[in-house]
Design a protein around this motif. Structure first.
Motif, mmCIF file in Angstrom:
data_model
loop_
_atom_site.group_PDB
_atom_site.id
_atom_site.type_symbol
_atom_site.label_atom_id
_atom_site.label_comp_id
_atom_site.label_asym_id
_atom_site.label_seq_id
_atom_site.Cartn_x
_atom_site.Cartn_y
_atom_site.Cartn_z
ATOM 1 N N ASP A 274 -3.576 12.882 -3.760
ATOM 2 C CA ASP A 274 -3.500 12.550 -2.384
ATOM 3 C C ASP A 274 -3.853 10.982 -2.011
ATOM 4 N N LEU A 275 -3.662 10.648 -0.874
ATOM 5 C CA LEU A 275 -4.111 9.174 -0.607
ATOM 6 C C LEU A 275 -5.593 9.420 -0.300
ATOM 7 N N PHE A 276 -6.291 10.231 0.168
ATOM 8 C CA PHE A 276 -7.789 10.297 0.492
ATOM 9 C C PHE A 276 -8.362 10.264 -1.080
ATOM 10 N N GLU A 277 -7.865 10.988 -2.150
ATOM 11 C CA GLU A 277 -8.254 11.131 -3.290
ATOM 12 C C GLU A 277 -8.195 9.930 -4.084
ATOM 13 N N GLN A 278 -7.137 9.163 -3.699
ATOM 14 C CA GLN A 278 -6.726 7.960 -4.570
ATOM 15 C C GLN A 278 -7.825 6.749 -4.045
ATOM 16 N N ILE A 279 -8.213 6.841 -2.909
ATOM 17 C CA ILE A 279 -8.969 5.751 -2.321
ATOM 18 C C ILE A 279 -10.450 6.168 -2.885
ATOM 19 N N SER A 280 -10.918 7.099 -2.701
ATOM 20 C CA SER A 280 -12.445 7.738 -3.366
ATOM 21 C C SER A 280 -12.411 7.445 -4.766
ATOM 22 N N ASN A 281 -11.525 7.493 -5.596
ATOM 23 C CA ASN A 281 -11.285 7.537 -7.075
ATOM 24 C C ASN A 281 -11.270 6.161 -7.557
ATOM 25 N N GLY A 282 -11.618 4.902 -6.782
ATOM 26 C CA GLY A 282 -11.584 3.511 -7.268
ATOM 27 C C GLY A 282 -10.218 2.861 -6.717
ATOM 28 N N GLY A 283 -9.891 3.550 -5.733
ATOM 29 C CA GLY A 283 -8.511 2.703 -5.063
ATOM 30 C C GLY A 283 -9.133 1.911 -4.091
ATOM 31 N N GLY A 284 -10.528 1.982 -3.378
ATOM 32 C CA GLY A 284 -10.996 1.164 -2.441
ATOM 33 C C GLY A 284 -11.283 -0.186 -2.927
ATOM 34 N N GLN A 285 -11.654 -0.390 -4.198
ATOM 35 C CA GLN A 285 -11.920 -1.797 -4.865
ATOM 36 C C GLN A 285 -10.241 -2.243 -5.016
ATOM 37 N N TRP A 286 -9.581 -1.381 -5.531
ATOM 38 C CA TRP A 286 -8.152 -2.270 -5.479
ATOM 39 C C TRP A 286 -7.517 -2.665 -4.129
ATOM 40 N N PHE A 287 -7.821 -1.710 -3.127
ATOM 41 C CA PHE A 287 -7.325 -2.284 -1.798
ATOM 42 C C PHE A 287 -7.965 -3.410 -1.421
ATOM 43 N N LEU A 288 -9.296 -3.418 -1.368
ATOM 44 C CA LEU A 288 -10.039 -4.844 -1.199
ATOM 45 C C LEU A 288 -9.609 -5.743 -1.846
ATOM 46 N N GLY A 289 -9.587 -5.903 -3.169
ATOM 47 C CA GLY A 289 -9.054 -6.974 -3.872
ATOM 48 C C GLY A 289 -7.730 -7.509 -3.537
ATOM 49 N N GLY B 82 0.974 -1.233 0.037
ATOM 50 C CA GLY B 82 -0.016 -0.045 0.175
ATOM 51 C C GLY B 82 0.883 1.353 0.050
ATOM 52 N N PHE B 83 1.891 1.223 0.954
ATOM 53 C CA PHE B 83 2.883 2.560 0.933
ATOM 54 C C PHE B 83 3.344 2.780 -0.530
ATOM 55 N N VAL B 84 4.124 1.815 -1.058
ATOM 56 C CA VAL B 84 4.620 1.856 -2.220
ATOM 57 C C VAL B 84 3.628 2.329 -3.527
ATOM 58 N N ALA B 85 2.397 1.545 -3.500
ATOM 59 C CA ALA B 85 1.428 1.926 -4.187
ATOM 60 C C ALA B 85 0.918 3.488 -4.196
ATOM 61 N N ALA B 86 0.710 4.071 -2.882
ATOM 62 C CA ALA B 86 0.265 5.101 -2.815
ATOM 63 C C ALA B 86 1.162 6.127 -3.033
ATOM 64 N N VAL B 87 2.559 6.008 -2.771
ATOM 65 C CA VAL B 87 3.313 6.903 -3.367
ATOM 66 C C VAL B 87 3.683 6.967 -4.824
ATOM 67 N N ALA B 88 3.681 5.796 -5.249
ATOM 68 C CA ALA B 88 3.750 5.662 -6.927
ATOM 69 C C ALA B 88 2.691 6.231 -7.650
ATOM 70 N N VAL B 89 1.422 6.439 -7.083
ATOM 71 C CA VAL B 89 0.413 6.962 -7.664
ATOM 72 C C VAL B 89 0.378 8.536 -7.437
ATOM 73 N N GLU B 90 0.783 8.712 -6.335
ATOM 74 C CA GLU B 90 1.038 10.219 -6.202
ATOM 75 C C GLU B 90 1.928 11.124 -7.127
ATOM 76 N N LEU B 91 3.266 10.268 -7.020
ATOM 77 C CA LEU B 91 4.298 10.472 -7.813
ATOM 78 C C LEU B 91 3.760 10.718 -9.572
ATOM 79 N N SER B 92 2.822 9.930 -9.964
ATOM 80 C CA SER B 92 2.447 9.797 -11.279
ATOM 81 C C SER B 92 1.391 10.872 -11.473
ATOM 82 N N ASN B 93 0.452 10.836 -10.603
ATOM 83 C CA ASN B 93 -0.755 11.557 -10.935
ATOM 84 C C ASN B 93 -0.985 13.022 -9.993
ATOM 85 N N GLY B 94 -0.346 13.014 -9.043
ATOM 86 C CA GLY B 94 -0.212 14.367 -8.131
ATOM 87 C C GLY B 94 -1.239 14.182 -7.169
#
Length: 171
Positions: free
Chosen positions: A98-113, A84-96
């Motif tokens: 934040d963590l809360f926006e990542q979770i609300s934009n479809g990251g919850g399903q990825w996290f659950l899976g 999760g840490f590596v994925a959060a930082v990688a997405v933040e670096l590529s898209n800019g």
């Protein structure tokens, strides 16, 4: 009684055969040789080899695996935190984002899976009685995995807290 076959080194291709009987007085071992041009040294009596220590039995009960001090909770949570840490930082670096926006934009399903997949993959060996501690050597030890997982958990909390206080992406 049992027999042991000991291959010989050197030019001769004969085998030494000795009896390891335990039920009577021991006689000198008989040595057969295809050629008697070289003297054959006498064999010393074998010293008994100690039996290997049995591995401690590990519980495969669900309650024992998920107990507070059990092998599953910290290891699984650590593995999830590392990914999760590596994925959060990688997405933040590529898209800019934040963590809360990542979770609300479809990251919850990825996290659950990912959580379900890694949890099942981590539990299968535990239910078979295998532990990570028994397969560690060199740089990648069981303790290193636990500590990396702990740091990743702290890193995720620190990332979320910093982004909350800052009001946006860390980077």
């Amino acid at each position: 009684s049992s027999f042991a076959v000991v291959p010989r080194s050197g030019r001769q291709t004969g085998l030494r055969v000795r009896c390891l009987a335990e039920d009577g007085p021991q006689a000198e071992p008989k040595i057969e040789s295809p050629s008697s041009s070289q003297p054959i040294p006498k064999l010393s009596s074998p010293s008994p080899t100690p039996a290997p220590k049995p591995l401690p039995k590990v519980s495969t009960k669900f309650g024992d695996l998920f107990a507070f001090g059990g092998p599953a909770p910290e290891r699984i949570n650590g593995r999830l935190a590392m990914i999760g840490f590596v994925a959060a930082v990688a997405v933040e670096l590529s898209n800019g984002t934040d963590l809360f926006e990542q979770i609300s934009n479809g990251g919850g399903q990825w996290f659950l899976g990912t959580s379900i997949l890694l949890s099942v993959a981590s539990l299968v060996p535990l239910f078979q009685g295998k532990r990570a501690e028994s397969k560690t050597d060199g740089l990648m030890t069981s303790d290193a995995e636990i500590w990396n997982g702990r740091f990743a958990m702290l890193g995720l909390v620190a990332l979320a807290f910093t982004e909350y206080v800052k009001g946006g992406a860390l980077i």
